[in-house]
Design a protein around this motif. Structure first.
Motif, short mmCIF file in Angstrom:
data_model
loop_
_atom_site.label_atom_id
_atom_site.label_comp_id
_atom_site.label_asym_id
_atom_site.label_seq_id
_atom_site.Cartn_x
_atom_site.Cartn_y
_atom_site.Cartn_z
N HIS A 191 0.82 -1.22 0.00
CA HIS A 191 0.00 0.00 0.00
C HIS A 191 0.85 1.26 0.00
O HIS A 191 0.69 2.14 0.84
CB HIS A 191 -0.96 0.01 1.19
N ASN A 235 3.14 3.52 3.36
CA ASN A 235 2.48 3.57 4.67
C ASN A 235 3.50 3.47 5.79
O ASN A 235 4.68 3.28 5.54
CB ASN A 235 1.47 2.43 4.75
N GLY A 294 -2.01 -1.21 11.30
CA GLY A 294 -2.50 -2.58 11.10
C GLY A 294 -3.19 -3.16 12.31
O GLY A 294 -3.90 -4.16 12.21
N ARG A 313 -11.92 7.02 18.66
CA ARG A 313 -12.09 7.18 17.22
C ARG A 313 -12.83 5.97 16.70
O ARG A 313 -12.71 4.87 17.25
CB ARG A 313 -10.73 7.29 16.53
C1 SDX Z 1 -4.21 1.27 7.73
O1 SDX Z 1 -1.25 4.41 5.32
C2 SDX Z 1 -1.80 3.35 4.91
O2 SDX Z 1 -1.89 3.09 3.71
C3 SDX Z 1 -2.32 2.41 5.98
C4 SDX Z 1 -3.08 1.18 5.48
C5 SDX Z 1 -2.19 0.22 4.75
O3 SDX Z 1 -2.72 -0.59 3.96
O4 SDX Z 1 -0.96 0.20 5.02
O5 SDX Z 1 -4.14 1.58 4.64
C6 SDX Z 1 -3.67 0.39 6.65
O6 SDX Z 1 -3.50 1.60 8.63
C7 SDX Z 1 -5.62 1.79 7.61
C8 SDX Z 1 -6.01 2.78 8.76
C9 SDX Z 1 -6.40 1.95 9.98
N1 SDX Z 1 -6.56 2.83 11.14
C10 SDX Z 1 -7.80 3.06 11.67
O7 SDX Z 1 -8.85 2.64 11.18
C11 SDX Z 1 -7.77 3.86 12.97
C12 SDX Z 1 -8.82 4.96 12.92
N2 SDX Z 1 -8.41 5.95 11.92
C13 SDX Z 1 -7.59 7.01 12.32
O8 SDX Z 1 -6.95 7.03 13.49
C14 SDX Z 1 -7.09 7.93 11.21
O9 SDX Z 1 -8.11 8.11 10.33
C15 SDX Z 1 -5.84 7.51 10.48
C16 SDX Z 1 -4.72 7.23 11.43
C17 SDX Z 1 -6.11 6.29 9.68
C18 SDX Z 1 -5.44 8.65 9.55
O10 SDX Z 1 -5.05 9.70 10.34
P1 SDX Z 1 -4.55 11.09 9.68
O11 SDX Z 1 -4.41 11.00 8.22
O12 SDX Z 1 -3.38 11.57 10.46
O13 SDX Z 1 -5.78 12.01 9.89
P2 SDX Z 1 -6.01 12.86 11.18
O14 SDX Z 1 -5.74 12.05 12.40
O15 SDX Z 1 -5.28 14.15 11.01
O16 SDX Z 1 -7.59 13.08 11.09
C19 SDX Z 1 -8.12 14.15 10.33
C20 SDX Z 1 -9.37 14.56 11.09
C21 SDX Z 1 -9.10 14.82 12.58
O17 SDX Z 1 -10.06 15.77 13.01
P3 SDX Z 1 -9.56 17.36 13.10
O18 SDX Z 1 -8.32 17.37 13.97
O19 SDX Z 1 -9.24 17.74 11.64
O20 SDX Z 1 -10.74 18.08 13.67
O21 SDX Z 1 -10.33 13.46 11.06
C22 SDX Z 1 -10.56 13.00 12.37
C23 SDX Z 1 -9.43 13.52 13.25
O22 SDX Z 1 -9.86 13.69 14.60
N3 SDX Z 1 -10.56 11.55 12.31
C24 SDX Z 1 -11.43 10.76 12.93
C25 SDX Z 1 -11.07 9.46 12.56
N4 SDX Z 1 -10.01 9.49 11.76
C26 SDX Z 1 -9.69 10.79 11.61
N5 SDX Z 1 -12.46 11.04 13.76
C27 SDX Z 1 -13.14 9.96 14.21
N6 SDX Z 1 -12.89 8.68 13.89
C28 SDX Z 1 -11.84 8.38 13.07
N7 SDX Z 1 -11.57 7.12 12.76
#
Ligand code: SDX
Length: 435
Positions: A237, A240, A273, A307
């Motif tokens: 991917h 990452n 992951g 989250r």
């Molecule tokens: C994987 O990178 C890759 O390619 C990874 C992956 C791969 O194949 O290798 O795709 C696999 O890791 C998928 C992601 C799995 N993680 C989760 O599902 C955990 C929940 N998601 C998040 O923690 C978050 O969305 C991330 C870590 C995935 C992304 O984080 P970013 O890009 O740093 O975004 P951010 O934290 O800056 O969020 C932007 C906004 C924030 O709000 P504001 O500060 O702008 O007000 O969106 C909000 C965040 O609070 N937000 C969420 C959220 N994810 C982001 N709010 C609620 N629930 C969520 N899940």
């Protein structure tokens, strides 16, 4: 094609008189955004760029995977994840990631044979497992054992030698499933199952997970296909966190086993992951549909660290194409296996309600690969603590492909970012008697 440049106006807060406007080269890729080449910025202007989390930074040149986050597109060597997931096999995708082209029939047969005959571990490696507690997290065991492989396979540690890089690639792709299965069996107190050379890659993995020396194990073709597709969907991917960790470790010349152990450590985090495991725990905590609004509000609250696990992505600002494939596959696997899992209904309702919520729509938080994968793993009989271990099994192909590409890239240098220093200026030490 004429070289493009952009200008950076004088830094208003940088009083250095020699800081004039600067023209920086722009480099274009085959697809996706161009990049501003800042490699000489510090040398010429004594300033750094600043990008914590690398939200706008390309760390390398790569030909392996392309992601269009706005469109929700994922390509491996130009082939869409949808076509690969529906028509290819994990080993064929691994060959594609390593070599850049799909194999011919003979090339595939030779590659599959190579992998098959590297699935066994050195018999002494088995003793490593005995040192762990039975309730150790499987990823903790995998990190330890994969790293320890460098103490056994001394003939595939020299990263300057292509033949040794190739041998290490085969060994890792072949042995990581064996190690993951052994970690699972050890946690259960059940005997290890040796690989069976007559089985497919996914079939052999299932046999090592669920077979017993006391009876024959018939690989269910539906489960075998679902497992193989899950491995394809986790294969690679782009840059990452865990892949960047493998590249960073590899840039110092660390051996391939140590690099992959580092990648597994990074993958383990719940933001990466580890999310597939966290999704299941979250669904259990939500319990039933009536609680969904409460948890959606928790996820939106800045005061609450909660989250919605399995939602959001640094790159995808659209539906993760892997999640779309997994959503369909989840329905099919549960139906074929005759499983009526209330958690699937809960997940579908949670997705529906989240995607109707202004907050999630405005921040473009869609389900990612981890949202549905856990439900399929659960349906296949995989216990929750093994979910990230399975992610690591799938991602092994991508980590190896990216590690190989990095070592073959003449532009590769040891990764060494700088910083914006906000600490103390020079000050004199005060002996403790005077403090
Ligand atoms: C994987 O990178 C890759 O390619 C990874 C992956 C791969 O194949 O290798 O795709 C696999 O890791 C998928 C992601 C799995 N993680 C989760 O599902 C955990 C929940 N998601 C998040 O923690 C978050 O969305 C991330 C870590 C995935 C992304 O984080 P970013 O890009 O740093 O975004 P951010 O934290 O800056 O969020 C932007 C906004 C924030 O709000 P504001 O500060 O702008 O007000 O969106 C909000 C965040 O609070 N937000 C969420 C959220 N994810 C982001 N709010 C609620 N629930 C969520 N899940």
């Amino acid at each position: 094609m004429a070289q493009e440049f952009i200008g950076i106006d004088e830094m208003v807060n940088n009083p250095q008189p020699e800081t004039k406007s600067l023209r920086l080269p722009v480099l274009k890729g085959t697809l996706g955004p161009s990049v501003v080449d800042v490699r000489d910025l510090y040398k010429s202007k004594k300033i750094f760029t600043y990008d914590p989390g690398y939200t706008s930074t390309a760390s390398c040149t790569s030909k392996i995977t392309f992601i269009d986050g706005e469109q929700g597109q994922l390509l491996h060597r130009g082939y869409s994840i949808e076509e690969l997931a529906s028509q290819s096999t994990y080993l064929e995708v691994a060959y594609l990631l390593f070599n850049g082209e799909l194999p011919t029939k003979d090339e595939y047969a030779a590659f599959e044979k190579e992998i098959t005959y590297h699935t066994l571990l050195h018999e002494q490696v088995i003793h490593f497992f005995r040192g762990f507690r039975r309730d150790a997290h499987p990823v903790a065991v995998m990190i330890g054992v994969v790293g320890a492989l460098s103490s056994f396979y001394h003939d595939s540690l020299d990263i300057q030698d292509k033949a040794q890089r190739d041998l290490a690639s085969l060994r890792l792709l072949a042995k990581v499933p064996t190690i993951a299965a052994m970690a699972f069996r050890y946690s259960q107190g059940h005997p290890f199952m040796y690989p069976q050379n007559n089985l497919s890659y996914a079939g052999n993995f299932l046999h090592m997970l669920f077979g017993y020396p006391t009876e024959s194990y018939e690989v269910d073709p539906v489960i075998e296909r679902a497992m193989d597709q899950l491995l394809i969907l986790h294969a690679d991917h782009e840059q990452n966190a865990s892949t960047s960790t493998v590249r960073m470790a590899g840039s110092s010349g660390a051996n391939p086993f140590a690099c992959l152990a580092a990648g597994m450590a990074s993958l383990w985090g719940p933001a990466h992951g580890g999310a597939n495991e966290a999704v299941l725990y979250m669904l259990h905590e939500i319990g039933d549909k009536s609680q969904i609004p409460k948890y959606i509000e928790k996820a939106k609250s800045k005061k609450d660290p909660f989250r919605l696990m399995g939602f959001g992505h640094r790159v995808y600002k659209n539906y993760d194409p892997r999640a779309a494939v997994l959503r369909e596959s989840c329905h099919k696997v549960l139906e074929v296996l005759g499983i009526d899992d209330p958690l699937l209904e809960l997940a579908l309702e949670l997705e529906k309600m989240a995607l109707e919520d202004e907050y999630f729509l405005e921040k473009k938080l869609f389900p990612n690969v981890d949202f549905y994968s856990g439900l399929i793993f659960k349906a296949l009989g995989i216990p929750t603590p093994m979910f990230t271990a399975l992610f690591a099994v799938g991602r092994t192909a991508g980590w190896i492909a990216q590690w190989r590409e990095m070592l073959e890239d003449p532009e590769t240098k040891i990764g060494r970012p700088r910083q914006l220093y906000k600490g103390e200026k020079l000050r004199t030490y005060v002996p403790i008697v005077k403090r």
